[in-house]
Enzyme design. Structure first.
Site, PDB file in Angstrom:
ATOM      1  N   GLU A   6       0.623  -1.230   0.216  1.00 33.68           N
ATOM      2  CA  GLU A   6       0.053   0.072  -0.006  1.00 33.68           C
ATOM      3  C   GLU A   6       0.784   1.423  -0.045  1.00 33.68           C
ATOM      4  OE1 GLU A   6      -3.510   2.040  -0.146  1.00 33.68           O
ATOM      5  OE2 GLU A   6      -3.253   0.142  -0.462  1.00 33.68           O
ATOM      6  N   SER A  80       2.021  -8.127  24.279  1.00 37.65           N
ATOM      7  CA  SER A  80       1.362  -6.840  24.525  1.00 37.65           C
ATOM      8  C   SER A  80       0.137  -6.764  23.444  1.00 37.65           C
ATOM      9  CB  SER A  80       2.284  -5.791  24.109  1.00 37.65           C
ATOM     10  OG  SER A  80       2.851  -5.874  22.751  1.00 37.65           O
ATOM     11  N   HIS A  86       9.309  -8.642  10.993  1.00 35.53           N
ATOM     12  CA  HIS A  86      10.446  -7.893  10.964  1.00 35.53           C
ATOM     13  C   HIS A  86      11.611  -8.720  10.116  1.00 35.53           C
ATOM     14  CE1 HIS A  86       9.635  -5.219  14.603  1.00 35.53           C
ATOM     15  NE2 HIS A  86       8.555  -5.483  14.217  1.00 35.53           N
ATOM     16  N   GLU A 105      16.245  -2.463   9.440  1.00 34.61           N
ATOM     17  CA  GLU A 105      15.209  -3.315   9.790  1.00 34.61           C
ATOM     18  C   GLU A 105      14.132  -2.841   8.853  1.00 34.61           C
ATOM     19  OE1 GLU A 105      13.440  -4.923  13.828  1.00 34.61           O
ATOM     20  OE2 GLU A 105      12.770  -2.778  13.497  1.00 34.61           O
TER      21      GLU A 105
END
Length: 165
Positions: A6, A80, A86, A105
């Site tokens: 996108e 969390s 990644h 990264e």
């Protein structure tokens, strides 16, 4: 025609943030380039979860960089509720003194995952230390709802694709 990407954003971590992270993680200043993987980074946004894996496959096919590490927080969300994929890469760059290998990264996530991560990050910095458990519970609930929204959008897209065939 559907494209898996996108949009893409990039950044170089601010000097003060590099210093704070180095101190927090006990990284020696002369080892920053080797030991801190996110000094430079790209974030690739997709519409659908399946597109994340398409983008990862495209990155694996590239010959101009080396993938050093992959972490799939989409399939294995962090406690969390954080979700993203990644990829840590080594990429050659040309400098005045010759070629240098840059470690960077790349985070690949849906736009929905990005909304959650952006707001969670802002909330996280409002607390000095531990996030209160009731706030953490709400963040986890929103992460679950966000994944449900992602799944519903993907289902709708697949349904529309089948209808239009």
């Amino acid at each position: 025609v559907h494209t898996p990407i996108e949009f893409i954003t990039g950044r170089v971590k601010a000097q003060q943030n590099i210093i704070e992270k180095a101190e927090r993680r006990h990284v020696a200043m002369n080892r920053l380039e080797q030991d801190m993987q996110d000094i430079a980074g790209l974030r690739i946004m997709t519409q659908y979860v399946k597109d994340i894996y398409t983008v990862v496959d495209l990155l694996r096919e590239r010959q101009d960089m080396v993938i050093l590490e992959e972490r799939d927080y989409v399939t294995n969300a962090k406690p969390s509720g954080y979700q993203s994929y990644h990829v840590v890469i080594e990429y050659p760059i040309q400098t005045i003194s010759g070629e240098k290998k840059l470690i960077a990264e790349i985070q690949i996530r849906t736009m929905q995952m990005n909304v959650w991560a952006t707001i969670e990050h802002a909330i996280n910095y409002k607390f000095d230390g531990e996030i209160p458990s009731d706030v953490q519970d709400k963040l986890e609930e929103v992460a679950t709802l966000s994944m449900r929204v992602d799944t519903m959008f993907q289902d709708i897209q697949e349904e529309v694709t089948m209808i239009n065939k």
